[in-house]
Design a protein around this motif. Structure first.
Motif, mmCIF file in Angstrom:
data_model
loop_
_atom_site.group_PDB
_atom_site.id
_atom_site.type_symbol
_atom_site.label_atom_id
_atom_site.label_comp_id
_atom_site.label_asym_id
_atom_site.label_seq_id
_atom_site.Cartn_x
_atom_site.Cartn_y
_atom_site.Cartn_z
ATOM 1 N N LEU A 108 1.052 -1.436 0.108
ATOM 2 C CA LEU A 108 -0.217 0.256 -0.009
ATOM 3 C C LEU A 108 0.771 1.383 -0.032
ATOM 4 O O LEU A 108 1.910 0.868 0.834
ATOM 5 C CB LEU A 108 -0.748 -0.070 1.027
ATOM 6 N N PRO A 109 1.036 2.046 -0.188
ATOM 7 C CA PRO A 109 1.478 3.348 -0.317
ATOM 8 C C PRO A 109 1.355 4.222 0.580
ATOM 9 O O PRO A 109 0.306 3.893 1.251
ATOM 10 C CB PRO A 109 0.431 4.072 -1.794
ATOM 11 N N LYS A 110 2.173 5.364 1.043
ATOM 12 C CA LYS A 110 1.869 5.636 2.199
ATOM 13 C C LYS A 110 0.891 6.474 2.500
ATOM 14 O O LYS A 110 0.590 7.136 1.379
ATOM 15 C CB LYS A 110 3.288 6.248 3.095
ATOM 16 N N PRO A 111 0.563 6.948 2.795
ATOM 17 C CA PRO A 111 -1.070 7.985 3.454
ATOM 18 C C PRO A 111 -0.566 9.175 2.656
ATOM 19 O O PRO A 111 -1.301 9.924 1.919
ATOM 20 C CB PRO A 111 -1.081 8.229 4.621
#
Length: 203
Positions: A108-111
């Motif tokens: 998942l990409p970082k927020p």
């Protein structure tokens, strides 16, 4: 005082239970071990026998690829293979997911990568996307795509064969009807000749 030994049946049951448990290690190795163990417990049937048990849903070549497990098999052929040998589909499904998570983990990409950025229209996103090429696929994904193409080609060949058989049957039926019609015409000609002969005799 001598220590009593457990009965032989208990020992064998314990050994069988231990053998059925995948050994510790990478997920692909555990999956390969369970596939080989299930194949042995099922009497080591041939690839063609396994394919026949699936109703030819998979080919004997695919059955061999699943057993060798040189690359992680696709989930569909694996479940059909396991079901044909009387294995537990849920167990192998969990192993397959573990292999996929290990070989191709989801990241998942970082927020902060999307926070505060304006949402881009879908049309603009599609314009920026590059067409997928075979260079973007991993080896397991290429193997899966190859298996899918092989299965589709096999299914297409099977349907073409069935259509050809139906056509031949229809042509055979048509030929039989033509022969029958010719015989009827011949009989009708004979009957007309007899009627004419009777008419001349009556006169």
């Amino acid at each position: 005082m001598p220590v009593p030994h457990p009965p032989a049946d208990t020992e064998r049951g314990t050994m069988a239970s231990a053998a059925s448990q995948p050994p510790p290690g990478p997920a692909p190795a555990r999956l390969k071990y369970r596939i080989e163990l299930l194949h042995r417990q099922a009497g080591e049937p041939s690839y063609r026998v396994i394919a026949q048990r699936t109703g030819t849903a998979i080919s004997h070549a695919t059955a061999g690829k699943v057993l060798r497990c040189e690359t992680p098999p696709a989930r569909g052929p694996l479940e059909l293979w396991v079901e044909a040998l009387g294995g537990d589909r849920e167990e192998f499904r969990a192993l397959w997911v573990a292999v996929r998570d290990e070989v191709s983990p989801l990241v998942l990409p970082k927020p902060h990568a999307w926070e505060g950025e304006p949402e881009e229209p879908l049309s603009a996103v599609m314009e920026h996307q590059q067409p997928l090429s075979t260079g973007d696929l991993s080896i397991p994904e290429l193997d899966t795509a190859e298996e899918d193409l092989h299965e589709r080609a096999t299914e297409r060949s099977r349907r073409e064969g069935e259509t050809r058989k139906e056509l031949l049957r229809a042509l055979g039926t048509r030929a039989d009807l033509s022969d029958h019609l010719a015989r009827l015409h011949e009989q009708l000609g004979h009957e007309r000749g007899r009627n004419e002969e009777l008419s001349r005799q009556v006169r």
